[in-house]
Design an enzyme around this catalytic site. Structure first.
Site, PDB file in Angstrom:
ATOM      1  N   LYS A  29      49.831 -37.812 -44.094  1.00  0.00           N
ATOM      2  CA  LYS A  29      49.851 -36.797 -43.044  1.00  0.00           C
ATOM      3  C   LYS A  29      48.830 -37.189 -41.991  1.00  0.00           C
ATOM      4  CE  LYS A  29      49.694 -31.775 -42.344  1.00  0.00           C
ATOM      5  NZ  LYS A  29      49.507 -30.464 -43.009  1.00  0.00           N
ATOM      6  N   ASP A  70      50.481 -18.539 -47.235  1.00  0.00           N
ATOM      7  CA  ASP A  70      51.587 -19.088 -46.447  1.00  0.00           C
ATOM      8  C   ASP A  70      52.671 -19.646 -47.374  1.00  0.00           C
ATOM      9  OD1 ASP A  70      52.913 -19.585 -44.088  1.00  0.00           O
ATOM     10  OD2 ASP A  70      52.009 -21.557 -43.783  1.00  0.00           O
ATOM     11  N   THR A  98      51.662 -30.683 -34.275  1.00  0.00           N
ATOM     12  CA  THR A  98      50.397 -31.400 -34.080  1.00  0.00           C
ATOM     13  C   THR A  98      50.199 -32.528 -35.076  1.00  0.00           C
ATOM     14  OG1 THR A  98      49.202 -29.889 -35.543  1.00  0.00           O
ATOM     15  CG2 THR A  98      49.281 -29.323 -33.200  1.00  0.00           C
ATOM     16  N   CYS A 150      52.245 -35.628 -37.895  1.00  0.00           N
ATOM     17  CA  CYS A 150      53.450 -36.248 -38.423  1.00  0.00           C
ATOM     18  C   CYS A 150      53.146 -36.788 -39.810  1.00  0.00           C
ATOM     19  CB  CYS A 150      53.967 -37.355 -37.504  1.00  0.00           C
ATOM     20  SG  CYS A 150      52.933 -38.828 -37.458  1.00  0.00           S
ATOM     21  N   GLY A 157      58.613 -36.902 -41.255  1.00  0.00           N
ATOM     22  CA  GLY A 157      58.738 -35.646 -40.529  1.00  0.00           C
ATOM     23  C   GLY A 157      57.689 -35.546 -39.453  1.00  0.00           C
TER      24      GLY A 157
END
EC number: 2.7.11.1
Length: 593
Positions: free
Chosen positions: A41, A128, A23, A25, A19
Site C-alpha cells: 500500500k 469502519d 490518496t 494505490c 487497486g
C-alpha cells in the site's frame, strides 16, 4: 546477491497495480529472497500519519485479521507491506455470486465477529466495518478484516466523540452525533454486513442522504421473506437502534442462528479462559505496556484484574501481549538494537498518544542542528532519544533533524520545513519524520543535510544486510522495525468516500478506470458504487472514485491524520457544490449546528 532496481522497495519487488484509491494505490510485490507475495500500500507522506494503525496491526495477531509484514518510506511515500489476499473484497464476491446461503453467511459472520471480539478485548474499535474492508480467500473459506485507518482505543470510562465511518454502515448514535461506545457501533455494522450477505443489498438506502439518515435513526428496513426466523431475529437484535439493548458479540455466538449453522457455538471455543496469576508471575513490563496502551488504566487495577479467577480482558491481553513481546525481543537480538523498534518501544512512543502544541518553529538551515541545541529542553530530549532504541535513525546521524512538511510545494521540493524545538511535545496530528538519508541519495535542495551511512561501503549489499540496515541505494528507509511514527489517539479523517444512496450490490456496473494523476476517474458508465467526498476545502471531490465509502461525518475537533498539512485547522469547512445535488446534502450534514 539481490538484484535491485527502481521497482524495488527495500526487499520487495513491485508488480502490477491491484487497486487505486483517492490518496493511495496498492501494488503486488514479491519478497526478493523468499518469493512470498505481499500487497504494498503506497501512501504519499503528506497523507500518511499511521502510527496507531501500525501499532494495532502489530498487536492483533488473529487468523481473520490482515497481517502487516513490513513498512518502508522514502522522502515521498509510505510503503506498507500487507498480507496478499488474491480473491479480493467480500464486496466483489457478493456482487458476483449473489446472496449466500444461511450456513455460508453464518460461517463468514462468525469469523468476522471472532476477529472483532479479538480487537475489542484490546479495547480497539474498528469503526469502519463493511464489505469493502473485508477480504476473502474463497478456497479456504476464510475472511480477513483490513483497513484499521479509523480504528481507535476506547477507554472503559469514556465515550467516543469522533464521528466517522461509511454512510450505509453507520450506527444511529453516530448519525445522531451523540457520544457513543465503539463496541455496539461495530456490532451494528456487522448486522448490516449480515443483511448484505443474506440479501445481496444494503438495508438502508434511499434517493438522498436525508432519507438514509432517517432510516438509520429509526431502524427502518425490509427483511427478505426468504430468510429464516432465526436469521430475522438476529438481524433485529443486531440492528437495534438503542445501543444499550443491542445484542453483544458473546450473545451473538450463543444465538440459535449461529449455533444452528456453524460448529462455533461460543467465543469460549476459540479463546479459552486464562488462569489467574500470582503477584510473582506478573511481569511488570507487560503491565506497563497495558497501562500505556489503555491510557487511563492504573497498574494496581490491572494487577487486581489479573489475579481474579474470572476470565476478563486484562488476563487475555496480558497473555497475548507477553507472547508478542517475548517473540519481539528474540527478533531484536537478531538485529542491531539501535536499528530495531520493538513493540515495547512503539507502545511507549510519546508521539503516538500525546497531544500537545508546538512551541517554536523555524526554517531549516544548514546549521539548524546547532541553533536548535541552544534550547536546553531540546538538548536533554535529544540525549534521551539517542540513548534509546526509539529512534534508530537518530543514532545513525550526527545531527538528526525532526521536520514536518508544511505545504505541498514544500513537500515536493523540501525547500522549507519547520524544526521542532522540543520533540517531547510533538502534536501527534502532524506527520514528523527524521531526515537522515544516506550520502548517495540527496534531495534537490541544500537545506537538508545528508547522512554518512554507506551500507558498509558495499555497492551491492546482500539481502541480510538490507534487512538489518534501514537504507538502500534508492533512498528507502525502513521504519518498521526501525524508527517511530506519530499518530492521533482518537481516530482521524480519511480521504475515502461517503456512500451514494444506491443500496443494491447486484445492480452495480463495471467501471472502465483511467489513471489520472493518481486518482481514478471513470471513462465509461457512471459507477453506482460509493463515491469519494473529501472534506478538505481545497480538495476536488471525485464522483467516480471506486474506493470504499469512508469519511468523517461532521466537523470534529480532531484534526486530520492523513491530511497532515491541514492539521493546524481545528475544523473544516466543506466545499460548496451545486444546489440539489447529493454532495450538497452531504456537505450540509458536515456543518456544525
Amino acid at each position: 546477491m539481490v538484484k535491485r532496481h527502481k521497482n524495488t522497495i527495500g526487499v520487495w519487488r513491485l508488480g502490477k497495480t491491484l487497486g487505486t484509491g483517492s490518496t493511495s494505490c496498492v501494488r503486488l510485490a514479491k519478497h526478493a529472497k523468499t518469493g512470498d507475495l505481499a500487497a504494498i500500500k503506497i501512501i504519499p507522506i503528506r497523507y500518511a500519519s499511521i502510527g496507531m494503525e501500525i501499532l494495532m496491526m502489530r498487536l492483533l495477531r488473529h487468523p481473520n485479521i490482515l497481517r502487516l509484514y513490513d513498512v518502508w518510506t522514502d522522502h515521498q511515500h509510505m510503503y506498507l507491506a500487507l498480507e496478499y489476499v488474491p480473491d479480493g473484497e467480500l464486496f466483489h464476491y457478493i456482487r458476483k455470486h449473489g446472496p449466500l446461503s444461511e450456513r455460508e453467511a453464518a460461517h463468514y459472520l462468525s469469523q468476522i465477529l471472532d476477529a472483532v471480539a479479538h480487537c475489542h478485548r484490546f479495547r480497539f474499535r474498528h469503526r469502519d466495518l463493511k464489505l469493502e474492508n473485508i477480504l476473502i480467500k474463497v478456497n479456504e473459506q476464510q475472511i480477513k478484516i483490513a483497513d484499521f485507518g479509523m480504528a481507535t482505543v476506547e477507554p472503559n470510562d469514556s465515550c467516543l466523540e469522533n464521528y466517522c465511518g461509511s454512510l450505509h454502515y453507520l450506527a444511529p448514535e453516530i448519525v445522531s452525533h451523540k457520544p457513543y461506545r465503539g463496541a455496539p457501533a461495530d456490532v451494528w455494522s456487522c448486522g448490516v454486513i449480515l443483511y448484505s450477505l443474506l440479501s445481496n443489498k444494503l438495508p438502508f438506502g434511499g434517493q438522498n442522504t436525508d432519507v438514509i439518515y432517517n432510516k438509520i435513526r429509526h431502524g427502518a428496513y425490509d427483511l427478505p421473506s426468504s430468510i429464516s426466523s432465526a436469521a430475522q431475529d438476529l438481524l433485529h437484535r443486531m440492528l437495534d437502534v438503542n445501543p444499550s439493548t443491542r445484542i453483544t458479540i458473546p450473545e451473538v455466538f450463543s444465538h440459535p442462528f449461529l449455533m444452528g449453522c456453524t460448529s462455533l457455538s461460543s467465543m469460549d471455543s476459540t479463546t479459552p479462559p486464562t488462569p489467574s496469576l500470582s503477584i510473582d508471575e506478573i511481569d511488570p513490563l507487560v503491565v506497563d505496556c497495558m497501562c500505556v496502551l489503555w491510557k487511563k488504566s492504573s497498574s494496581k487495577k490491572v494487577v487486581r484484574r489479573l489475579q481474579q479467577r474470572d476470565d476478563n480482558d486484562e488476563k487475555y491481553v496480558y497473555k497475548v501481549l507477553s507472547e508478542i513481546l517475548r517473540d519481539d525481543m528474540l527478533k531484536k537480538q537478531r538485529f542491531d538494537e539501535n536499528k530495531y523498534l520493538s513493540l515495547y518501544d512503539l507502545i511507549h512512543d510519546n508521539n503516538l498518544f500525546t497531544k500537545a502544541s508546538i512551541s517554536t518553529t523555524s526554517l531549516v538551515k544548514s546549521n539548524v542542528s546547532t541553533n536548535s541545541r541552544k534550547s536546553s529542553n531540546f538538548e536533554d530530549e535529544l540525549a534521551r532519544r539517542v540513548s534509546s532504541p526509539l529512534s534508530a535513525l537518530n543514532q545513525m546521524s550526527q545531527s538528526p533533524i525532526p521536520i514536518r512538511v508544511s505545504s505541498d510545494k514544500d513537500y515536493d521540493s523540501y525547500a522549507c520545513h519547520e524544526v521542532v524545538s522540543n520533540p517531547s511535545t510533538l502534536d501527534d496530528d502532524y506527520n514528523y519524520m527524521f531526515v537522515c538519508p544516506p550520502e548517495e541519495y540527496t534531495y534537490s535542495t541544500d537545506n537538508v543535510r545528508t547522512d554518512s551511512l554507506d551500507l558498509q561501503s558495499l555497492p551491492t549489499p546482500t539481502l541480510e544486510q538490507l534487512e538489518s540496515v534501514p537504507f538502500n541505494r534508492y533512498g528507502y528507509v525502513r521504519i518498521f522495525p526501525s524508527t517511530t511514527l506519530s499518530s492521533t489517539a482518537s481516530g482521524y479523517y480519511t480521504p475515502d468516500s461517503l456512500s451514494t444512496p444506491e443500496p443494491s450490490i447486484d445492480g452495480l456496473t463495471n467501471l472502465d478506470d483511467v489513471q489520472v494523476g493518481g486518482f481514478v476517474q471513470g471513462s465509461g458508465n457512471q459507477n453506482r458504487r460509493p463515491i469519494s467526498f473529501p472534506v478538505i476545502s481545497n480538495m476536488q471531490p471525485n464522483i467516480t472514485n471506486v474506493r470504499s465509502a469512508s469519511a468523517p461525518l461532521c466537523s470534529s475537533p480532531v484534526p486530520s491524520r492523513r491530511y497532515s498539512q491541514y492539521a493546524t485547522n481545528a475544523r473544516y469547512t466543506p466545499r460548496k457544490v451545486s444546489s440539489g445535488s447529493v454532495l450538497r446534502k452531504i456537505s450540509s450534514f458536515f456543518r456544525k449546528d
